[in-house]
Design a protein around this motif. Structure first.
Motif, PDB file in Angstrom:
ATOM      1  N   MET A 146      64.861  66.543 -15.724  1.00 42.77           N
ATOM      2  CA  MET A 146      63.598  67.171 -15.364  1.00 42.77           C
ATOM      3  C   MET A 146      62.444  66.794 -16.275  1.00 42.77           C
ATOM      4  O   MET A 146      61.312  66.637 -15.812  1.00 42.77           O
ATOM      5  N   ARG A 147      62.695  66.658 -17.595  1.00 46.75           N
ATOM      6  CA  ARG A 147      61.583  66.466 -18.523  1.00 46.75           C
ATOM      7  C   ARG A 147      60.853  65.143 -18.236  1.00 46.75           C
ATOM      8  O   ARG A 147      59.629  65.109 -18.129  1.00 46.75           O
ATOM      9  N   ILE A 148      61.611  64.069 -18.090  1.00 43.92           N
ATOM     10  CA  ILE A 148      60.997  62.775 -17.783  1.00 43.92           C
ATOM     11  C   ILE A 148      60.333  62.825 -16.404  1.00 43.92           C
ATOM     12  O   ILE A 148      59.243  62.278 -16.199  1.00 43.92           O
ATOM     13  N   ALA A 149      60.972  63.538 -15.466  1.00 36.38           N
ATOM     14  CA  ALA A 149      60.418  63.628 -14.115  1.00 36.38           C
ATOM     15  C   ALA A 149      59.049  64.289 -14.134  1.00 36.38           C
ATOM     16  O   ALA A 149      58.133  63.887 -13.407  1.00 36.38           O
ATOM     17  N   VAL A 150      58.886  65.313 -14.982  1.00 35.31           N
ATOM     18  CA  VAL A 150      57.588  65.990 -15.091  1.00 35.31           C
ATOM     19  C   VAL A 150      56.540  65.024 -15.631  1.00 35.31           C
ATOM     20  O   VAL A 150      55.409  64.960 -15.140  1.00 35.31           O
ATOM     21  N   VAL A 151      56.923  64.240 -16.641  1.00 35.51           N
ATOM     22  CA  VAL A 151      55.988  63.242 -17.189  1.00 35.51           C
ATOM     23  C   VAL A 151      55.549  62.271 -16.086  1.00 35.51           C
ATOM     24  O   VAL A 151      54.355  61.982 -15.924  1.00 35.51           O
ATOM     25  N   VAL A 152      56.525  61.789 -15.326  1.00 36.61           N
ATOM     26  CA  VAL A 152      56.216  60.829 -14.262  1.00 36.61           C
ATOM     27  C   VAL A 152      55.299  61.469 -13.218  1.00 36.61           C
ATOM     28  O   VAL A 152      54.318  60.863 -12.768  1.00 36.61           O
ATOM     29  N   ALA A 153      55.582  62.728 -12.850  1.00 35.73           N
ATOM     30  CA  ALA A 153      54.804  63.394 -11.804  1.00 35.73           C
ATOM     31  C   ALA A 153      53.348  63.586 -12.243  1.00 35.73           C
ATOM     32  O   ALA A 153      52.407  63.276 -11.491  1.00 35.73           O
ATOM     33  N   ILE A 154      53.162  64.090 -13.461  1.00 31.32           N
ATOM     34  CA  ILE A 154      51.785  64.295 -13.943  1.00 31.32           C
ATOM     35  C   ILE A 154      51.056  62.956 -14.033  1.00 31.32           C
ATOM     36  O   ILE A 154      49.897  62.825 -13.637  1.00 31.32           O
ATOM     37  N   SER A 155      51.768  61.942 -14.538  1.00 35.86           N
ATOM     38  CA  SER A 155      51.138  60.620 -14.657  1.00 35.86           C
ATOM     39  C   SER A 155      50.709  60.094 -13.294  1.00 35.86           C
ATOM     40  O   SER A 155      49.653  59.471 -13.166  1.00 35.86           O
ATOM     41  N   LEU A 156      51.528  60.337 -12.280  1.00 36.18           N
ATOM     42  CA  LEU A 156      51.195  59.843 -10.937  1.00 36.18           C
ATOM     43  C   LEU A 156      49.860  60.396 -10.452  1.00 36.18           C
ATOM     44  O   LEU A 156      49.040  59.663  -9.901  1.00 36.18           O
ATOM     45  N   VAL A 157      49.628  61.709 -10.655  1.00 38.69           N
ATOM     46  CA  VAL A 157      48.383  62.305 -10.195  1.00 38.69           C
ATOM     47  C   VAL A 157      47.205  61.649 -10.907  1.00 38.69           C
ATOM     48  O   VAL A 157      46.224  61.219 -10.277  1.00 38.69           O
ATOM     49  N   ALA A 158      47.310  61.541 -12.235  1.00 40.09           N
ATOM     50  CA  ALA A 158      46.203  60.970 -13.004  1.00 40.09           C
ATOM     51  C   ALA A 158      45.979  59.505 -12.641  1.00 40.09           C
ATOM     52  O   ALA A 158      44.845  59.051 -12.461  1.00 40.09           O
ATOM     53  N   ILE A 159      47.075  58.747 -12.527  1.00 39.11           N
ATOM     54  CA  ILE A 159      46.943  57.309 -12.255  1.00 39.11           C
ATOM     55  C   ILE A 159      46.368  57.078 -10.849  1.00 39.11           C
ATOM     56  O   ILE A 159      45.508  56.215 -10.664  1.00 39.11           O
ATOM     57  N   CYS A 160      46.816  57.861  -9.865  1.00 40.73           N
ATOM     58  CA  CYS A 160      46.298  57.665  -8.499  1.00 40.73           C
ATOM     59  C   CYS A 160      44.814  57.992  -8.430  1.00 40.73           C
ATOM     60  O   CYS A 160      44.038  57.265  -7.788  1.00 40.73           O
ATOM     61  N   ALA A 161      44.393  59.073  -9.073  1.00 41.73           N
ATOM     62  CA  ALA A 161      42.973  59.437  -9.053  1.00 41.73           C
ATOM     63  C   ALA A 161      42.142  58.334  -9.699  1.00 41.73           C
ATOM     64  O   ALA A 161      41.113  57.903  -9.180  1.00 41.73           O
ATOM     65  N   TRP A 162      42.595  57.868 -10.834  1.00 36.96           N
ATOM     66  CA  TRP A 162      41.906  56.809 -11.572  1.00 36.96           C
ATOM     67  C   TRP A 162      41.883  55.509 -10.753  1.00 36.96           C
ATOM     68  O   TRP A 162      40.832  54.867 -10.622  1.00 36.96           O
ATOM     69  N   ALA A 163      43.019  55.135 -10.186  1.00 36.71           N
ATOM     70  CA  ALA A 163      43.119  53.867  -9.453  1.00 36.71           C
ATOM     71  C   ALA A 163      42.228  53.880  -8.209  1.00 36.71           C
ATOM     72  O   ALA A 163      41.522  52.905  -7.930  1.00 36.71           O
ATOM     73  N   ALA A 164      42.237  54.998  -7.464  1.00 36.47           N
ATOM     74  CA  ALA A 164      41.427  55.057  -6.239  1.00 36.47           C
ATOM     75  C   ALA A 164      39.940  54.992  -6.587  1.00 36.47           C
ATOM     76  O   ALA A 164      39.153  54.326  -5.909  1.00 36.47           O
ATOM     77  N   THR A 165      39.557  55.690  -7.664  1.00 36.87           N
ATOM     78  CA  THR A 165      38.143  55.701  -8.055  1.00 36.87           C
ATOM     79  C   THR A 165      37.681  54.309  -8.476  1.00 36.87           C
ATOM     80  O   THR A 165      36.663  53.792  -8.007  1.00 36.87           O
ATOM     81  N   ILE A 166      38.448  53.693  -9.376  1.00 35.43           N
ATOM     82  CA  ILE A 166      38.100  52.351  -9.861  1.00 35.43           C
ATOM     83  C   ILE A 166      38.134  51.346  -8.717  1.00 35.43           C
ATOM     84  O   ILE A 166      37.232  50.517  -8.561  1.00 35.43           O
ATOM     85  N   GLY A 167      39.183  51.432  -7.901  1.00 34.05           N
ATOM     86  CA  GLY A 167      39.333  50.469  -6.814  1.00 34.05           C
ATOM     87  C   GLY A 167      38.170  50.520  -5.833  1.00 34.05           C
ATOM     88  O   GLY A 167      37.691  49.492  -5.366  1.00 34.05           O
ATOM     89  N   ALA A 168      37.677  51.727  -5.533  1.00 37.70           N
ATOM     90  CA  ALA A 168      36.610  51.855  -4.535  1.00 37.70           C
ATOM     91  C   ALA A 168      35.244  51.542  -5.121  1.00 37.70           C
ATOM     92  O   ALA A 168      34.360  51.059  -4.413  1.00 37.70           O
ATOM     93  N   THR A 169      35.042  51.830  -6.406  1.00 41.27           N
ATOM     94  CA  THR A 169      33.698  51.649  -6.958  1.00 41.27           C
ATOM     95  C   THR A 169      33.457  50.231  -7.477  1.00 41.27           C
ATOM     96  O   THR A 169      32.330  49.752  -7.460  1.00 41.27           O
ATOM     97  N   MET A 170      34.516  49.537  -7.918  1.00 43.25           N
ATOM     98  CA  MET A 170      34.309  48.187  -8.458  1.00 43.25           C
ATOM     99  C   MET A 170      33.618  47.246  -7.465  1.00 43.25           C
ATOM    100  O   MET A 170      32.704  46.514  -7.856  1.00 43.25           O
ATOM    101  N   PRO A 171      33.992  47.237  -6.183  1.00 45.86           N
ATOM    102  CA  PRO A 171      33.280  46.353  -5.249  1.00 45.86           C
ATOM    103  C   PRO A 171      31.786  46.688  -5.149  1.00 45.86           C
ATOM    104  O   PRO A 171      30.958  45.790  -4.993  1.00 45.86           O
ATOM    105  N   LEU A 172      31.439  47.990  -5.238  1.00 42.30           N
ATOM    106  CA  LEU A 172      30.028  48.381  -5.144  1.00 42.30           C
ATOM    107  C   LEU A 172      29.262  47.919  -6.378  1.00 42.30           C
ATOM    108  O   LEU A 172      28.127  47.446  -6.286  1.00 42.30           O
TER     109      LEU A 172
END
Lengths: 443, 443
Positions: free
Chosen positions: B378-404
């Motif tokens: 569970m402990r590693i799984a929690v780390v992975v889960a929290i990281s996923l939320v942060a990484i997806c938010a960051w990736a979508a933001t950067i990915g969409a704004t860089m072309p602009l």
């Protein structure tokens, strides 16, 4: 940007300024403005447009924004607007809005327009029949040029185009086309049959609209006759609609290539949840597929613990493999889409891409030897370099051939998206890496 | 597939069968065949075509294959063929072949055709001037309809189109267009000026051909007048050429989005080295950028050695982040390309994509908790889960704004390719992962 100025004026409630700025704005810019405004502001601006401007802008709008505008309008206003739309634009819109809305709109139409629209809606979504205009001028082979021109003058006003004139025999069976150019430049005493092109391209109403559009692009025609199974003439697809079909298909392919479901409508008109929904299925599938990489790493955990430096190059190696695979997949999907490559070319493609991959891997290996030996020493650098050659060759081959195999299996090649190739190459690339490492390092 | 049959017959040297099968094959299929054959076979097939079939197929070919055919032909045959090409098709071809070949071909043309072609070649590559046809029928405002139609009959045969008729004043200055449809349907006594559309769209010869094509798509016109800086009429771009320009631009965008340089020509006509060259620059750049991931992992090597299970999820996390970023980048690049999003929308796009990313990350986190806790606890799984939320938010933001941001800086948004976003997200995603791991695991 006039559109931004208008948005600002709408926000400030400065309606005279809005009206002044709308004046003379081309229809496609009005449509862009309407798609960017929230629903109530869009309704406000829409009501300020003249009748013809409103119709032109509405026909140019995407179905999502069209539906939004319809929701804010009285039934009478909806009826008046939709009655004046071209039958094919109307059918395209009604095919995308909820069925209850479509039925209410249809019920408000005059009988003639209703019948025309209902018959277009009878063809499958995205078929040639959906995109055609039934309003055309047809001729007979034995008409003289003078008589044909008279007929164009008499019936041309309501036709979508008069530049392509289909020829029919007594049973309305299709027998070729003649262009207005040939009629105008031709000898007035000649017959239509003498000037006709009996081998001009045509499609069946049930053929995909995208195939029809590609055929028009390849044959450089301005309009394409659409026939039923008995080869009776039903309508014409015009080039402006074909261009929109190609554009829409391309937007969808682009979305699918990035592993997202395509959506209808203007990007700025999308809400957060529909956007997230269009992307989550692929992301979830890929996440589950990516657990393969966890399994592979667990399998090689001993190797990883013996030489921990190997872990440092995992993102670099799988990233490069993914990039090489995505390049090949994108080129291949595009080549299939424009008809340059067919499933029967699979062996030729695989052989060429394997050699491209080896060439690419070799060039990258030289760079990796330099970087790797500086960071962690020569032995690991050699492992990384050899792995790069093998992974690039494998990734390019898989990336280029998967779309062809998909096409052969009847799956949309664009679905074999770059992310899918990347994820597959991630797991297999790791296996290549650790096998090379064990061989080179003797563990 | 007739094309495959013909290839087989060429291979077997069965020329009568080749000739029989070529008979009646549409020009675009002959062109496809020629692009797929090796140079000497293509030359053989080309010589078997009738004069008109050869011309039509040749005009349809990509420049690389055209050049290949020219190489195998006698100077006399080259001159005869090129003389009969449309001026814009000829200019497009000559702009792509080596200058020495272009000059030899130009020298062989008749003076009139040479002048017309040389003036088209005087405009920048990919400008509207390069794609226009100078052969048109122009009218005067005070011509009557009857007189205008006479002029169309007299001069129309050599014009590329007679459906769009530009109007010029005494100094050849452009003053609107009238369509043949309006002339034919109009009152014969009316003047051209009364039926004209003075606000029809037009472009300057130095404008990019791609902008002209987009304008034609948005305004649904069949031909677009091309003017010089003094607004004198130079030519017309026709819709069939605009469709090819859009198609070519799309193919190039697609290649760039996968981090490959676009190429000219048929996919099956590419050789291994040019293909590898078109891809290696980006791959090398991305490889060098990916050494950042090695640095990040080195920086967190202590954490990695303390909890080796963290290494198992590195490919899964950066893969998912890359996928989320690529989805957003592709949607954004496409929206910019079709004009739905502009650089001034950057904040609205960032805010929306950040929320989309959080929504996506949250859904993936639920799946990751299940998978992770089953595989490593569970402990590693929690780390992975929290990281996923942060990484997806960051990736979508950067990915969409860089072309602009790229567009604002005058860089082609398609260059902000999915691989570039992926590589950037790889390195930053790792930092997020290890920071989350240290916080959650208290190391």
């Amino acid at each position: 940007m006039p559109v931004d100025d208008i948005r600002a004026s709408v926000r400030d409630g400065d309606l005279p300024a809005v009206s002044r700025r709308l004046d003379g704005l081309p229809a496609h810019e009005v449509a862009d403005l309407l798609a960017r405004l929230d629903e109530s502001s869009a309704g406000l601006v829409f009501r300020m447009l003249g009748k013809d401007e409103a119709l032109a802008a509405f026909e140019d709008l995407d179905p999502v924004s069209q539906h939004g505008l319809l929701r804010g309008m009285r039934d009478g206003a909806v009826g008046e607007l939709v009655e004046r739309m071209e039958p094919d634009d109307r059918a395209r819109m009604l095919g995308e809005v909820p069925a209850s809305v479509a039925n209410r709109v249809l019920a408000g139409l005059s009988p003639g327009e209703r019948e025309m629209t209902a018959s277009l809606l009878g063809y499958p979504a995205r078929s040639a029949g959906r995109s055609m205009s039934p309003e055309l001028v047809s001729l007979h082979s034995d008409d003289t040029v003078a008589r044909a021109l008279d007929r164009v003058r008499r019936d041309g006003a309501s036709a979508e185009t008069v530049y392509t004139l289909p020829i029919v025999d007594e049973g309305r069976c299709y027998a070729g086309v003649v262009t207005l150019r040939r009629l105008v430049l031709g000898d007035p005493g000649a017959t239509v049959g003498e000037l006709a092109d009996p081998s001009a391209p045509w499609v069946l109403a049930t053929d995909p609209a995208e195939d029809a559009a590609h055929l028009m692009r390849e044959t450089d025609v301005l309009a394409l006759p659409v026939l039923d199974a008995e080869h009776r003439l039903l309508g014409l697809i015009t080039i402006d609609d074909a261009v929109d079909v190609l554009e829409q298909a391309q937007t969808e392919d682009t979305a699918r290539q990035a592993g997202a479901a395509p959506w209808a409508g203007h990007y700025m008109a999308q809400r957060v949840w529909p956007l997230a929904r269009s992307r989550v299925v692929w992301l979830l599938l890929l996440l589950v597929a990516a657990t393969l990489t966890v399994n592979v790493l667990q399998f090689f955990e001993d190797t990883l613990e013996t030489v921990t430096a190997l872990a440092l190059f995992v993102p670099l190696l799988i990233g490069t493999g993914g990039n090489a695979g995505a390049q090949a997949a994108t080129a291949s999907v595009r080549a299939v889409a424009v008809g340059e490559v067919r499933p029967s070319d699979v062996l030729a493609v695989a052989w060429r891409e394997a050699r491209v991959g080896i060439a690419l891997g070799a060039m990258l290996a030289v760079a990796a030897l330099g970087i790797g030996s500086a960071l962690v020493g020569m032995r690991i650098a050699v492992v990384v370099a050899i792995s790069l050659v093998a992974i690039c060759a494998w990734a390019a081959t898989i990336g280029a051939t998967m779309p062809l195999v998909a096409k052969r299996l009847g799956i949309d090649p664009a679905v074999v998206s770059a992310p899918a190739v990347t994820t597959l190459v991630d797991a297999t690339g790791l296996i290549i890496y650790f096998v090379v490492a064990r061989a080179v390092l003797g563990i």
